[in-house]
Design a protein around this motif. Structure first.
Motif, short mmCIF file in Angstrom:
data_model
loop_
_atom_site.label_atom_id
_atom_site.label_comp_id
_atom_site.label_asym_id
_atom_site.label_seq_id
_atom_site.Cartn_x
_atom_site.Cartn_y
_atom_site.Cartn_z
N VAL A 1 59.13 42.15 12.04
CA VAL A 1 60.26 42.37 11.14
C VAL A 1 61.02 43.62 11.60
O VAL A 1 62.26 43.61 11.70
CB VAL A 1 59.78 42.53 9.68
N ALA A 2 60.28 44.68 11.92
CA ALA A 2 60.93 45.92 12.36
C ALA A 2 61.69 45.71 13.66
O ALA A 2 62.80 46.23 13.82
CB ALA A 2 59.88 47.02 12.52
N ALA A 3 61.11 44.92 14.57
CA ALA A 3 61.78 44.66 15.85
C ALA A 3 63.07 43.88 15.63
O ALA A 3 64.10 44.16 16.26
CB ALA A 3 60.84 43.89 16.78
N ALA A 4 63.02 42.90 14.71
CA ALA A 4 64.22 42.11 14.42
C ALA A 4 65.31 43.01 13.82
O ALA A 4 66.48 42.89 14.17
CB ALA A 4 63.89 40.97 13.47
N LEU A 5 64.89 43.91 12.94
CA LEU A 5 65.87 44.82 12.33
C LEU A 5 66.50 45.73 13.38
O LEU A 5 67.71 46.00 13.35
CB LEU A 5 65.19 45.66 11.24
N ASN B 1 53.74 52.76 17.85
CA ASN B 1 54.53 53.57 16.90
C ASN B 1 55.68 52.77 16.32
O ASN B 1 56.81 53.25 16.20
CB ASN B 1 55.04 54.86 17.58
N ASP B 2 55.39 51.51 15.96
CA ASP B 2 56.42 50.67 15.36
C ASP B 2 56.81 51.25 13.99
O ASP B 2 55.99 51.85 13.30
CB ASP B 2 55.90 49.23 15.19
N ASP B 3 58.05 51.02 13.61
CA ASP B 3 58.60 51.65 12.40
C ASP B 3 58.15 50.89 11.15
O ASP B 3 58.92 50.17 10.53
CB ASP B 3 60.13 51.70 12.50
N VAL B 4 56.86 51.04 10.83
CA VAL B 4 56.26 50.31 9.71
C VAL B 4 55.40 51.28 8.89
O VAL B 4 54.65 52.07 9.46
CB VAL B 4 55.36 49.16 10.24
N LEU B 5 55.52 51.20 7.57
CA LEU B 5 54.53 51.87 6.72
C LEU B 5 53.48 50.84 6.35
O LEU B 5 53.81 49.82 5.73
CB LEU B 5 55.18 52.42 5.44
N TYR B 6 52.24 51.08 6.75
CA TYR B 6 51.16 50.19 6.38
C TYR B 6 50.36 50.82 5.24
O TYR B 6 49.92 51.96 5.33
CB TYR B 6 50.23 49.92 7.57
N ILE B 7 50.19 50.05 4.17
CA ILE B 7 49.41 50.54 3.02
C ILE B 7 48.16 49.70 2.89
O ILE B 7 48.22 48.47 2.79
CB ILE B 7 50.24 50.47 1.71
N CYS B 8 47.01 50.37 2.90
CA CYS B 8 45.73 49.70 2.66
C CYS B 8 45.30 49.99 1.23
O CYS B 8 45.20 51.15 0.83
CB CYS B 8 44.67 50.21 3.64
N TYR B 9 45.07 48.93 0.47
CA TYR B 9 44.49 49.08 -0.87
C TYR B 9 43.00 48.86 -0.72
O TYR B 9 42.54 47.73 -0.55
CB TYR B 9 45.11 48.07 -1.84
N ASP B 10 42.27 49.95 -0.77
CA ASP B 10 40.83 49.91 -0.43
C ASP B 10 40.00 49.76 -1.70
O ASP B 10 39.83 50.72 -2.46
CB ASP B 10 40.47 51.21 0.31
N ASN B 11 39.48 48.55 -1.93
CA ASN B 11 38.54 48.38 -3.03
C ASN B 11 37.12 48.14 -2.51
O ASN B 11 36.24 47.67 -3.22
CB ASN B 11 38.99 47.30 -4.03
N GLU B 12 36.96 48.42 -1.23
CA GLU B 12 35.63 48.60 -0.63
C GLU B 12 34.80 47.33 -0.49
O GLU B 12 33.59 47.41 -0.35
CB GLU B 12 34.86 49.70 -1.38
N ALA B 13 35.44 46.18 -0.50
CA ALA B 13 34.74 44.93 -0.18
C ALA B 13 35.74 43.78 -0.20
O ALA B 13 36.90 43.97 -0.57
CB ALA B 13 33.60 44.64 -1.15
N TYR B 14 35.28 42.59 0.21
CA TYR B 14 36.11 41.38 0.14
C TYR B 14 36.02 40.84 -1.28
O TYR B 14 35.12 40.10 -1.62
CB TYR B 14 35.61 40.34 1.14
N MET B 15 36.99 41.23 -2.12
CA MET B 15 36.91 40.84 -3.52
C MET B 15 37.46 39.45 -3.76
O MET B 15 36.96 38.71 -4.60
CB MET B 15 37.66 41.86 -4.37
N ASN B 16 38.50 39.08 -3.00
CA ASN B 16 39.15 37.79 -3.24
C ASN B 16 38.20 36.63 -2.98
O ASN B 16 38.28 35.59 -3.63
CB ASN B 16 40.37 37.68 -2.31
#
Lengths: 417, 335
Positions: free
Chosen positions: B109-113, B147-162
């Protein structure tokens, strides 16, 4: 403009003329020359503002294109063999999301045993992923199909694989008529996506779909391929109108009129088969050939219409459904259901084994005279196979099969030397 | 330090604090013009830390970018509870492809932008800890190193909950999951395994790495806002309790998240170009027991008491306190 050029270089030139906006690439033989050439062109500023990403895997490469395509960019990559299988999950995702990505498959065998040479095992493994699959006969057609592929992909919003035989085409120097920018621009309009990530008009792409609608979504993917059966010949004809040469289409015929036996194949081996047809015709055999250019969608009706009078179809295919036999021949059989036509399967050219004209002629004659066992394996070293089978019976710890066979074949070539 | 942290004594508590602040200092979420990127009506569980974290984080991105945001989501709880067709809780352009490819999709997405010259539109990728530290790790590392122009957010609930609470590379020592059962010689997840993704992200030398917690939403928003003031690969790792997987009271999500921070088990810090530049100090360190004992996933450590395990986990917290200088009264540090 005609020039003597390597297949990969020619394809890279053609892709560049299509004005891609994002390419993400990962090296794997034998497609590497294509992306090397494109990386040079991007860095030199020859392809507008095109972005070239060196990524960490084929899975990453196609995933980058999924994002870029959803953002409305024209996207391209190339891969083969293990790389195609490594990106398999993204292959399905790209098709399921309806993103018109174009990807070259430099067809190569799939390991183990590891083998870098040509057959069609790789793209065959992805035949049901939802991508259109077009097979090139030679480098001219490879060039032309890439230009057509962008038209086709973007018109239908469906990804397209252009399959060209690894090494046999990618590394072959041939005379290729490379189009000029004006021709390509006249043929290929700007990409107008049917869905795009746009902050002014936000949509959710890739939402979860349950049993209430999943089957309908899959049907509509199938419907795109049905539409492609109409679009492929039309787009091929429009190509001919601008570029002044026939290229692509669903399939191509060679002396099929009044042929009792028709040899059917995909890709570059059709050249050898045409020579075999010439020789057989000279000897009085009523033989013809069909090159299947579009493997997905599979042109069942067109094929049935053309070959309904033939007594026999000999499918020569560079793949193997282990435990069953032919992949293409099985589809031909379904297309011809209800007709008396016999369909033979010849498994040939696996892992780069050369398919000689003499072997093709022998197989066709054997099919016509006494019929072929199903499936028929072309030019197998039965002696080596028998010795290995005996070893496996005699010794529990018989060792790795590929190494045993290499030893067998090495020993037998020493004896003959 | 560009931002003056809100102090407890200035605001009473975090929950009512906004009303006591100047309007300019209030959270994005406290404003009338918040964008509700992740709208109400989605299907997250009661007390879901991830839904809360995502809502705050994405609305902060929207404010920072004047609503010019595209979000890419990995497969996981957040994707599933927000998007079952034909309903979508997303008020933003949102793309989900696979479990393991969100960072690469966001790079695309960043590359396309970039190719289209639309650099005012910004890209956020998000996923759970499984998508981030395990299955998507290769793509994430690639996105970082380019160094792609992306903010990555990890929501860490410490296991595979889904998938029903299975161990990930972010599952803490001795925690029960369905694949690290509380049986055998060392019940729960073995100690001494797993990975620390914020440190790994820092090792890529990217412009910005931060940890955050749903216990301090003002801090979370501030870090997101800061991340959006920068270009290149940025990473924020948000600690989000999961009542289902942690076997905790949904009403205690914020409290448990706060105890993780105050015990030192989940240090809040930020780093630029691979160097820690700031951290949130702890006024009074609490024992890890206070944190662990509220969660059913650790109950085998208390019945009977597993002194060795509790001491080992306390040791990990103390190590963080030392490493990040969390008890210091100095306003900031350079290391």
């Amino acid at each position: 403009m005609k020039q003597q050029i390597e297949g990969s270089q020619a394809v890279a030139q053609a892709v560049a003329l299509c004005r891609p906006e994002v390419m993400a690439c990962y090296p794997i033989s034998p497609q590497t020359h294509i992306v090397e050439t494109l990386s040079r062109k991007v860095k030199a500023g020859d392809i507008g503002h095109c972005q070239f990403l060196n990524v960490e895997s084929e899975f990453g490469a196609l995933s980058v294109l999924i994002g870029a395509s959803a953002m409305g960019a024209r996207t391209y990559t190339a891969t083969t063999s293990q790389g195609l299988l490594f990106m398999a999950e993204a292959v399905y995702s790209a098709a399921g999301l309806g993103l018109p990505i174009v990807m070259t498959i430099a067809n190569r065998a799939v390991g183990a045993p590891i083998n870098i040479w040509n057959d069609h095992s790789d793209s065959m493994a992805m035949r049901d992923a939802g991508w259109l699959q077009l097979f090139a006969e030679d480098n001219q057609e490879a060039v032309d199909l890439h230009i057509q592929a962008f038209r086709l992909a973007e018109e239908l919003s469906c990804p397209v694989m252009v399959c060209m035989d690894g090494y046999i085409l990618t590394h072959a120097f041939e005379v290729v008529d490379l189009p000029v920018q004006e021709q390509v621009d006249a043929y290929l309009p700007l990409f107008e996506p049917v869905q795009v990530l746009d902050p002014q008009d936000p949509v959710s792409i890739g939402a979860m779909v349950g049993p209430e609608a999943f089957a309908e979504v899959r049907y509509l993917a199938h419907h795109k391929h049905v539409q492609a059966l109409e679009a492929i010949p039309r787009i091929s004809q429009e190509f001919q109108d601008i570029f002044r040469r026939p290229s692509g289409g669903l399939l191509k015929q060679y002396h099929t009129d009044e042929a009792e036996t028709i040899v059917l194949a995909l890709g570059s081996v059709i050249g050898t088969i045409k020579d075999a047809v010439d020789d057989l015709r000279a000897e009085g055999w009523l033989v013809g050939a069909i090159q299947l250019c579009s493997y997905r969608p599979f042109p069942s009706q067109v094929l049935r219409h053309i070959v309904h009078y033939a007594k026999r179809i000999v499918v020569i295919e560079k793949d193997l459904a282990v435990g069953k036999g032919g992949i293409v021949s099985a589809e031909v059989k379904i297309a011809l259901q209800g007709l008396p036509t016999v369909v033979d399967t010849v498994i040939a050219g696996l892992g780069g084994r050369p398919i000689s004209k003499a072997s093709v002629i022998d197989a066709v004659k054997a099919a016509c005279l006494e019929g072929l066992e199903e499936p028929h394996f072309l030019d197998l070293n039965w002696e080596a196979i028998k010795r290995e089978l005996i070893r496996q019976v005699e010794q529990r710890r018989s060792g790795p099969t590929p190494e045993n066979l290499l030893r067998e074949i090495g020993l037998s070539s020493e004896k003959t030397a | 330090m560009p931002y003056q942290r809100v102090k407890f004594y200035q605001t009473g508590t975090f929950t009512v604090g906004n009303r006591l602040l100047d309007e300019a200092d209030r959270t994005v979420q406290a404003r009338m013009d918040r964008t509700n990127s992740l709208n109400s009506g989605h299907r997250a569980c009661q007390g879901c830390g991830e839904a809360l974290g995502a809502r705050y984080a994405l609305d902060a991105v929207m404010r920072a970018t004047q609503n010019q945001m595209v979000a890419v989501n990995a497969t996981g709880c957040l994707e599933v509870f927000s998007s079952p067709y034909p309903e979508s809780a997303w008020q933003i352009p949102w793309l989900h492809s696979l479990f393991g490819n969100a960072p690469a999709v966001a790079s695309g997405v960043a590359a396309a932008l970039r190719a289209k010259g639309k650099t005012d539109i910004r890209v956020v990728a998000q996923g759970g800890d499984g998508a981030t530290v395990d299955i998507g790790f290769g793509c994430l590392s690639g996105m970082f190193e380019r160094n792609d122009d992306v903010l990555y957010i990890c929501y860490d609930n410490e296991a595979y909950m889904n998938t029903g609470v299975q161990r990930s590379g972010a599952t803490p020592a001795r925690a029960w999951t369905n694949t690290t059962q509380a049986v055998g010689i060392e019940p729960g997840n073995p100690a001494g395994v797993g990975k620390n993704l914020p440190r790994i992200a820092m090792a890529h030398g990217i412009p910005f790495v931060a940890t955050a917690s749903v216990a301090d939403l003002h801090d979370l928003e501030t870090k997101v806002t800061k991340a959006m003031s920068m270009r290149g690969a940025r990473y924020i790792h948000i600690h989000v309790p999961c009542p289902l997987g942690w076997k905790s009271d949904p009403a205690q999500t914020i409290k448990i998240a706060r105890l993780a921070v105050e015990s030192g088990l989940f240090p809040l810090f930020e780093a630029e170009w691979g160097v820690v530049t700031d951290r949130t100090t702890i006024r009074k360190q609490i024992s890890v027991e206070q944190y662990l004992s509220l969660q059913g996933r650790f109950k085998h450590l208390f019945n009977p008491r597993d002194e060795q395990a509790l001491a080992a986990i306390q040791g990990m917290a103390d190590q963080n306190i030392h490493l990040y200088d969390l008890l210091s009264t100095e306003p900031a540090m350079e290391s």
